[in-house]
Design an enzyme around this catalytic site. Structure first.
Site, PDB file in Angstrom:
ATOM      1  CB  ILE A  74     -51.763  27.340 -17.835  1.00 16.24           C
ATOM      2  CG1 ILE A  74     -52.540  26.013 -17.836  1.00 16.24           C
ATOM      3  CG2 ILE A  74     -50.419  27.197 -18.533  1.00 16.24           C
ATOM      4  CD1 ILE A  74     -53.135  25.672 -19.186  1.00 16.24           C
ATOM      5  CB  ALA A  75     -50.262  25.854 -12.604  1.00 15.40           C
ATOM      6  CB  VAL A  76     -51.706  20.653 -14.411  1.00 19.90           C
ATOM      7  CG1 VAL A  76     -52.424  19.343 -14.097  1.00 19.90           C
ATOM      8  CG2 VAL A  76     -52.381  21.366 -15.585  1.00 19.90           C
ATOM      9  CD  GLU A 108     -44.965  37.507 -21.468  1.00 17.36           C
ATOM     10  OE1 GLU A 108     -45.737  37.229 -20.531  1.00 17.36           O
ATOM     11  OE2 GLU A 108     -45.181  38.420 -22.284  1.00 17.36           O
ATOM     12  CG  ASN A 113     -41.736  25.205 -18.076  1.00 17.72           C
ATOM     13  OD1 ASN A 113     -41.851  23.998 -18.296  1.00 17.72           O
ATOM     14  ND2 ASN A 113     -42.649  25.894 -17.407  1.00 17.72           N
ATOM     15  CE1 TYR A 120     -48.784  27.276 -22.597  1.00 17.53           C
ATOM     16  CE2 TYR A 120     -46.485  27.843 -22.326  1.00 17.53           C
ATOM     17  CZ  TYR A 120     -47.749  27.707 -21.808  1.00 17.53           C
ATOM     18  OH  TYR A 120     -47.982  28.014 -20.487  1.00 17.53           O
TER      19      TYR A 120
HETATM   20  C1  LIG Z   1     -46.897  22.649 -18.279  1.00 19.67           C
HETATM   21  C2  LIG Z   1     -48.162  22.048 -17.625  1.00 19.67           C
HETATM   22  C3  LIG Z   1     -49.200  23.151 -17.442  1.00 19.67           C
HETATM   23  C4  LIG Z   1     -48.717  20.958 -18.570  1.00 19.67           C
HETATM   24  O1  LIG Z   1     -49.943  20.477 -17.997  1.00 19.67           O
HETATM   25  P1  LIG Z   1     -50.541  19.041 -18.395  1.00 19.67           P
HETATM   26  O2  LIG Z   1     -51.966  19.004 -17.995  1.00 19.67           O
HETATM   27  O3  LIG Z   1     -49.640  17.963 -17.878  1.00 19.67           O
HETATM   28  O4  LIG Z   1     -50.415  19.071 -19.973  1.00 19.67           O
HETATM   29  P2  LIG Z   1     -51.283  18.165 -20.987  1.00 19.67           P
HETATM   30  O5  LIG Z   1     -51.524  16.814 -20.375  1.00 19.67           O
HETATM   31  O6  LIG Z   1     -52.459  18.925 -21.459  1.00 19.67           O
HETATM   32  O7  LIG Z   1     -50.222  18.001 -22.167  1.00 19.67           O
HETATM   33  C5  LIG Z   1     -50.614  18.072 -23.530  1.00 19.67           C
HETATM   34  C6  LIG Z   1     -49.384  17.811 -24.375  1.00 19.67           C
HETATM   35  O8  LIG Z   1     -48.395  18.844 -24.132  1.00 19.67           O
HETATM   36  C7  LIG Z   1     -47.084  18.250 -24.165  1.00 19.67           C
HETATM   37  N1  LIG Z   1     -46.512  18.269 -22.811  1.00 19.67           N
HETATM   38  C8  LIG Z   1     -47.117  18.626 -21.662  1.00 19.67           C
HETATM   39  N2  LIG Z   1     -46.249  18.544 -20.616  1.00 19.67           N
HETATM   40  C9  LIG Z   1     -45.090  18.117 -21.137  1.00 19.67           C
HETATM   41  C10 LIG Z   1     -43.815  17.817 -20.561  1.00 19.67           C
HETATM   42  N3  LIG Z   1     -43.571  17.970 -19.241  1.00 19.67           N
HETATM   43  N4  LIG Z   1     -42.827  17.390 -21.376  1.00 19.67           N
HETATM   44  C11 LIG Z   1     -43.031  17.256 -22.703  1.00 19.67           C
HETATM   45  N5  LIG Z   1     -44.229  17.515 -23.315  1.00 19.67           N
HETATM   46  C12 LIG Z   1     -45.235  17.934 -22.537  1.00 19.67           C
HETATM   47  C13 LIG Z   1     -47.286  16.812 -24.628  1.00 19.67           C
HETATM   48  O9  LIG Z   1     -47.275  16.817 -26.037  1.00 19.67           O
HETATM   49  C14 LIG Z   1     -48.670  16.515 -24.091  1.00 19.67           C
HETATM   50  O10 LIG Z   1     -49.318  15.464 -24.789  1.00 19.67           O
HETATM   51  P3  LIG Z   1     -49.022  13.923 -24.337  1.00 19.67           P
HETATM   52  O11 LIG Z   1     -49.172  13.833 -22.863  1.00 19.67           O
HETATM   53  O12 LIG Z   1     -50.073  13.153 -25.102  1.00 19.67           O
HETATM   54  O13 LIG Z   1     -47.616  13.625 -24.792  1.00 19.67           O
HETATM   55  C15 LIG Z   1     -47.801  21.376 -16.262  1.00 19.67           C
HETATM   56  O14 LIG Z   1     -46.684  20.534 -16.441  1.00 19.67           O
HETATM   57  C16 LIG Z   1     -47.509  22.352 -15.144  1.00 19.67           C
HETATM   58  O15 LIG Z   1     -48.422  22.821 -14.459  1.00 19.67           O
HETATM   59  N6  LIG Z   1     -46.226  22.676 -14.915  1.00 19.67           N
HETATM   60  C17 LIG Z   1     -45.842  23.585 -13.809  1.00 19.67           C
HETATM   61  C18 LIG Z   1     -46.342  24.995 -14.033  1.00 19.67           C
HETATM   62  C19 LIG Z   1     -45.907  25.522 -15.379  1.00 19.67           C
HETATM   63  O16 LIG Z   1     -44.786  25.308 -15.817  1.00 19.67           O
HETATM   64  N7  LIG Z   1     -46.837  26.249 -16.034  1.00 19.67           N
HETATM   65  C20 LIG Z   1     -46.563  26.902 -17.303  1.00 19.67           C
HETATM   66  C21 LIG Z   1     -46.016  28.264 -17.066  1.00 19.67           C
HETATM   67  S1  LIG Z   1     -45.652  29.113 -18.593  1.00 19.67           S
END
Ligand SMILES: CC(C)(COP(=O)(O)OP(=O)(O)OC[C@H]1O[C@@H](n2cnc3c(N)ncnc32)[C@H](O)[C@@H]1OP(=O)(O)O)[C@@H](O)C(=O)NCCC(=O)NCCS
Length: 150
Positions: A74-76, A108, A113, A120
């Protein structure tokens, strides 16, 4: 900005590989692996689009007829984070896994991270094991997380 969610298709491969390489650096999948995932009927890959641009993607594999599923990725993109896009992608994938018969899901995540781990945990995943030096070449441990599905 509104977000649209849809299944990923083979034509998304170029865009997904561009994102994969910029977002995962040393952990990026090969083009061959990504293509195989998109073509695998046991997998479900989704993309999220804003203004017609893919800003996020995710994938899950569901064992046929079995109770297990695994979140593959998953990635954003950085500009679209903290809008709930990852949460919605996971919700959609886990709903589909559940409807295909999965009763539990695993993933995993790198121990370095915490942002992904927070996401999760928010969704009900719990850490169950550590896989030492799972992410190579960085030599970073993986935390294995599990969630029961309805
Ligand atoms: C991790 C990732 C997928 C999160 O995507 P996102 O769309 O920003 O996440 P969401 O907006 O759905 O977050 C939902 C909740 O998760 C938690 N959360 C998400 N990212 C967070 C961060 N960087 N730090 C702390 N909490 C976080 C928060 O509780 C958040 O709710 P809030 O924004 O109201 O506080 C994104 O940061 C990403 O793509 N990172 C790089 C790739 C990666 O690490 N992928 C996962 C591999 S296992």
């Amino acid at each position: 900005m509104s977000v649209e969610y849809r299944r990923a298709v083979a034509d998304d491969l170029d865009v997904l590989m561009g994102l994969e390489q910029s977002l995962f650096a040393n952990d990026a999948w090969s083009r061959e692996l990504m293509a195989a995932e998109l073509a695998n009927p046991q997998c479900l890959y989704l993309v999220a689009e804003q203004s017609g641009e893919v800003v996020a993607y995710s994938g899950i594999v569901v064992a046929p007829g079995g109770p297990e599923s695994d979140v593959q990725t998953i990635a954003v993109v950085a500009e679209a984070r903290r809008q709930g896009i990852a949460r919605e992608l996971l919700r959609l994938m886990l709903d589909e896994a559940s409807s295909r018969g999965a009763r539990e899901t695993f993933l995993e995540v790198r121990v370095d991270n915490p942002g992904a781990q927070a996401l999760y945990e928010l969704l009900g995943f719990v850490g169950i094991a550590v896989r030492p030096r799972y992410y190579m070449p960085d030599g970073v441990d993986a935390l294995v997380m599990k969630k029961e599905l309805p």
